[in-house]
Scaffold this motif. Structure first.
Motif, PDB file in Angstrom:
ATOM      1  N   ASP A   1      -4.958  24.193  -3.918  1.00 14.36           N
ATOM      2  CA  ASP A   1      -5.026  23.267  -2.777  1.00 14.36           C
ATOM      3  C   ASP A   1      -5.366  21.842  -3.207  1.00 14.36           C
ATOM      4  O   ASP A   1      -4.892  20.871  -2.612  1.00 14.36           O
ATOM      5  CB  ASP A   1      -6.075  23.748  -1.768  1.00 14.36           C
ATOM      6  CG  ASP A   1      -5.434  24.312  -0.510  1.00 14.36           C
ATOM      7  OD1 ASP A   1      -4.241  24.056  -0.291  1.00 14.36           O
ATOM      8  OD2 ASP A   1      -6.124  25.014   0.244  1.00 14.36           O
ATOM      9  N   ALA A   2      -6.202  21.732  -4.249  1.00 15.12           N
ATOM     10  CA  ALA A   2      -6.610  20.403  -4.722  1.00 15.12           C
ATOM     11  C   ALA A   2      -5.419  19.592  -5.221  1.00 15.12           C
ATOM     12  O   ALA A   2      -5.467  18.358  -5.244  1.00 15.12           O
ATOM     13  CB  ALA A   2      -7.649  20.548  -5.837  1.00 15.12           C
TER      14      ALA A   2
ATOM     15  N   SER B   1      -3.186  13.148  -2.253  1.00 22.86           N
ATOM     16  CA  SER B   1      -2.432  11.972  -1.829  1.00 22.86           C
ATOM     17  C   SER B   1      -1.309  11.648  -2.817  1.00 22.86           C
ATOM     18  O   SER B   1      -1.462  11.772  -4.029  1.00 22.86           O
ATOM     19  CB  SER B   1      -3.377  10.765  -1.718  1.00 22.86           C
ATOM     20  OG  SER B   1      -2.658   9.565  -1.610  1.00 22.86           O
ATOM     21  N   ARG B   2      -0.173  11.201  -2.270  1.00 25.59           N
ATOM     22  CA  ARG B   2       0.977  10.841  -3.101  1.00 25.59           C
ATOM     23  C   ARG B   2       0.716   9.602  -3.947  1.00 25.59           C
ATOM     24  O   ARG B   2       1.451   9.342  -4.900  1.00 25.59           O
ATOM     25  CB  ARG B   2       2.204  10.617  -2.222  1.00 25.59           C
ATOM     26  CG  ARG B   2       2.753  11.903  -1.609  1.00 25.59           C
ATOM     27  CD  ARG B   2       3.725  11.610  -0.485  1.00 25.59           C
ATOM     28  NE  ARG B   2       4.793  10.733  -0.911  1.00 25.59           N
ATOM     29  CZ  ARG B   2       5.598  10.079  -0.077  1.00 25.59           C
ATOM     30  NH1 ARG B   2       5.427  10.190   1.223  1.00 25.59           N
ATOM     31  NH2 ARG B   2       6.560   9.316  -0.538  1.00 25.59           N
ATOM     32  N   CYS B   3      -0.303   8.836  -3.614  1.00 26.77           N
ATOM     33  CA  CYS B   3      -0.623   7.671  -4.437  1.00 26.77           C
ATOM     34  C   CYS B   3      -1.341   8.088  -5.718  1.00 26.77           C
ATOM     35  O   CYS B   3      -1.502   7.270  -6.634  1.00 26.77           O
ATOM     36  CB  CYS B   3      -1.442   6.652  -3.656  1.00 26.77           C
ATOM     37  SG  CYS B   3      -3.097   7.212  -3.232  1.00 26.77           S
TER      38      CYS B   3
ATOM     39  N   SER C   1       5.444  20.554  -9.852  1.00 29.38           N
ATOM     40  CA  SER C   1       5.062  19.457 -10.748  1.00 29.38           C
ATOM     41  C   SER C   1       4.702  18.197  -9.984  1.00 29.38           C
ATOM     42  O   SER C   1       5.266  17.905  -8.923  1.00 29.38           O
ATOM     43  CB  SER C   1       6.211  19.146 -11.718  1.00 29.38           C
ATOM     44  OG  SER C   1       6.514  20.259 -12.525  1.00 29.38           O
ATOM     45  N   ARG C   2       3.758  17.447 -10.545  1.00 34.84           N
ATOM     46  CA  ARG C   2       3.352  16.147 -10.012  1.00 34.84           C
ATOM     47  C   ARG C   2       3.146  15.182 -11.177  1.00 34.84           C
ATOM     48  O   ARG C   2       2.616  15.565 -12.226  1.00 34.84           O
ATOM     49  CB  ARG C   2       2.028  16.249  -9.227  1.00 34.84           C
ATOM     50  CG  ARG C   2       2.043  17.207  -8.050  1.00 34.84           C
ATOM     51  CD  ARG C   2       2.798  16.632  -6.875  1.00 34.84           C
ATOM     52  NE  ARG C   2       2.609  17.448  -5.682  1.00 34.84           N
ATOM     53  CZ  ARG C   2       3.351  18.494  -5.369  1.00 34.84           C
ATOM     54  NH1 ARG C   2       4.312  18.895  -6.189  1.00 34.84           N
ATOM     55  NH2 ARG C   2       3.136  19.174  -4.245  1.00 34.84           N
TER      56      ARG C   2
ATOM     57  N   ASP D   1      -5.746   7.547 -13.278  1.00 38.68           N
ATOM     58  CA  ASP D   1      -6.825   8.391 -13.791  1.00 38.68           C
ATOM     59  C   ASP D   1      -7.596   8.947 -12.597  1.00 38.68           C
ATOM     60  O   ASP D   1      -7.955   8.205 -11.672  1.00 38.68           O
ATOM     61  CB  ASP D   1      -7.774   7.586 -14.678  1.00 38.68           C
ATOM     62  CG  ASP D   1      -7.105   7.149 -15.980  1.00 38.68           C
ATOM     63  OD1 ASP D   1      -6.060   7.723 -16.340  1.00 38.68           O
ATOM     64  OD2 ASP D   1      -7.635   6.221 -16.629  1.00 38.68           O
ATOM     65  N   MET D   2      -7.864  10.257 -12.622  1.00 40.73           N
ATOM     66  CA  MET D   2      -8.497  10.854 -11.443  1.00 40.73           C
ATOM     67  C   MET D   2      -9.196  12.157 -11.820  1.00 40.73           C
ATOM     68  O   MET D   2      -8.830  12.831 -12.785  1.00 40.73           O
ATOM     69  CB  MET D   2      -7.448  11.144 -10.361  1.00 40.73           C
ATOM     70  CG  MET D   2      -6.339  12.085 -10.795  1.00 40.73           C
ATOM     71  SD  MET D   2      -5.267  12.617  -9.433  1.00 40.73           S
ATOM     72  CE  MET D   2      -6.345  13.772  -8.582  1.00 40.73           C
TER      73      MET D   2
END
Length: 504
Positions: free
Chosen positions: A86-87, A92-94, A361-362, A367-368
């Motif tokens: 879920d994370a 967010s797409r940003c 895939s994303r 950085d996050m």
């Protein structure tokens, strides 16, 4: 000149330092385990491409549920804990974006480049055309077209035993009927004999060209085509572009709302007719490449497991027997009927659990931190790719499923015959326990239409044909391993069956 030379030399040195730092990447505090392999730049690309399932399973054994690998200069973080999906799926797409990778594959595989392409906005726009009020008309049209392909073909109507590859039968049937349903028929009148004959010929021509393309698509996606293959790939695409040209499609009858909406969407984007045609081939693959393999695996499992076949066929025959007097064949366009097949649904879900292997895939845009279900927080780097592979977990996870490698048609049934949805990992009930259709914002928008179509095809085959394996002892074939990551897996080799049309 000395100053210019010095500036150029400095720029070159900075570039070399940048490349060296890239190749010498080290794991920072808080980041997942890093496995770069032993070959500079290439990393694990060959192992990954050869058999992603085996390779990622080995990495999971070595590093745990999250790790980063290098493949052809790209760093890919793989997450294999469904409790933590879920994370990623709702981020967010940003921060995590699907569009970049989608655009890359569209260009590599289909030469499609769309201005201002937003896959999420496109899905929102097209979802309504495949669901809700449009689903009944699609379901009805699919039945007519399946009947054309299966019951109007003189090669299948002579009531003599025929031999054919099961994969070819399933793939060609679903592809041809699905193509006619979405892209249109020769005539508005489904019962016109001459028009149905033309639909048979035309859909077979499209299928033959598409099947040749399909043999090369995975290599194209990975930029691994040889010079000869590139030439053949280009020629096949040109043949399909002629068949799918705007002019050709505009002449077809019974065009679906999906087709009309997608064509208008391309016009609104300012796409010229040449690129519209290329996009139509992309959509042909997107809409028709998975249902046929799903029918193949389901039928093969039923043929190899007599008790499963008896249970599913008994359910199908019960539906036909109780409704034939009032509804005839049309009962399998009735959504209430299609939704009331718990045994079939369990067998299909089990089939998809064993054979659906898409990557989710994303691209990491900044950085996050990524918080896992365990409470641990991992750092993701900008420029990396994040990948989920549900085939390994949850679908083939022995903690979630007992003997996960085996086909158990009633695995998704409770003892009272209702759908089973309670599956656990480390004592925690899972939200994501089977993910053949994806999840989150990228869930397949055509799921309900696809499930209806698969049911209709299998219902028709079981009710109208005697089916048996030519060799009852034939083994379930291995997967074509280069297909990992792109939806339904295909068999390494076909399985020969015998079939004949029943006396009705």
């Amino acid at each position: 000149m000395d100053g210019l030379a010095a500036t150029g030399l400095l720029a070159l040195l900075l570039l070399l330092l940048l490349l060296i730092s890239r190749f010498r990447r080290c794991r920072l505090l808080g980041e997942p385990p890093l496995d770069k392999g032993f070959v500079p730049w290439l990393g694990h690309a060959l192992e990954f491409g050869k058999d992603a399932g085996k390779f990622l399973s080995a990495m999971k054994q070595k590093h745990g549920d999250i790790f980063t690998i290098k493949a052809a200069g790209k760093f890919i973080t793989v997450l294999l804990d469904p409790r933590s999906y879920d994370a990623v799926l709702w981020e967010s797409r940003c921060k995590l974006d699907f569009g970049q990778y989608a655009r890359l594959l569209m260009d590599r595989m289909f030469d499609v480049r769309l201005p201002d392409y937003d896959p999420n906005a496109e899905k929102v726009m097209l979802r309504a055309t495949l669901q809700n009020k449009n689903l009944p008309s699609l379901t009805k049209a699919m039945l007519f077209n399946l009947q054309t392909v299966l019951l109007s073909d003189p090669n299948k109507a002579n009531r003599q035993w025929e031999e054919e590859g099961l994969f070819h039968l399933a793939y060609s049937t679903m592809f041809r009927a699905g193509y006619l349903t979405l892209y249109g028929n020769e005539s508005k009148d489904y019962d016109d004999v001459s028009s149905r004959a033309k639909d048979l010929v035309h859909s077979l021509e499209v299928y033959h060209e598409f099947y040749k393309l399909d043999r090369l698509l995975m290599k194209a996606a990975r930029s691994m085509l040889s010079a000869a293959e590139k030439k053949a790939f280009s020629s096949i695409k040109k043949n399909l572009w002629k068949l799918l040209s705007v002019k050709s499609l505009n002449c077809r009858a019974n065009r679906s709302v999906w087709l009309e909406s997608y064509q208008q969407h391309l016009v609104d984007l300012g796409v010229d007719e040449d690129m519209q045609t290329r996009a139509m081939l992309l959509q042909l693959w997107s809409t028709q490449s998975n249902a046929g393999p799903a029918v193949f695996w389901l039928l093969l499992f039923l043929l190899k497991h007599p008790s499963a076949r008896a249970a599913v066929q008994g359910e199908v025959e019960g539906i036909l027997r109780t409704r034939r007097q009032t509804m005839g064949q049309m009962q399998i366009t009735n959504q209430e009927v299609l939704d009331n097949t718990p045994i079939f649904d369990s067998a299909l879900n089990e089939t998809l659990r064993l054979t659906a292997a898409p990557f989710i895939s994303r691209e990491v845009l900044q950085d996050m931190p990524l918080r896992l279900a365990s409470g641990r927080e991992c750092s993701l780097r900008k420029g990396d790719r994040l990948c989920l592979f549900p085939f390994i977990s949850p679908q083939m996870d022995s903690e979630i499923y007992e003997e996960p490698e085996k086909f158990k048609y009633n695995r998704f049934l409770n003892s009272d015959g209702t759908e089973k949805t309670d599956f656990y990992k480390e004592g925690e009930k899972l939200k994501y326990y089977n993910m053949p259709w994806g999840a989150g914002i990228n869930v397949c928008i055509g799921k309900f239409y696809a499930v209806n179509s698969i049911k209709q095809c299998v219902f028709l085959l079981l009710s109208h044909f005697d089916l048996e394996l030519k060799d009852p002892d034939t083994k379930i074939p291995d997967f074509d391993k280069e297909r990992y990551g792109f939806g339904m897996l295909q068999p390494e080799n076909d399985v020969i069956i015998r079939y004949r049309q029943k006396d009705q």
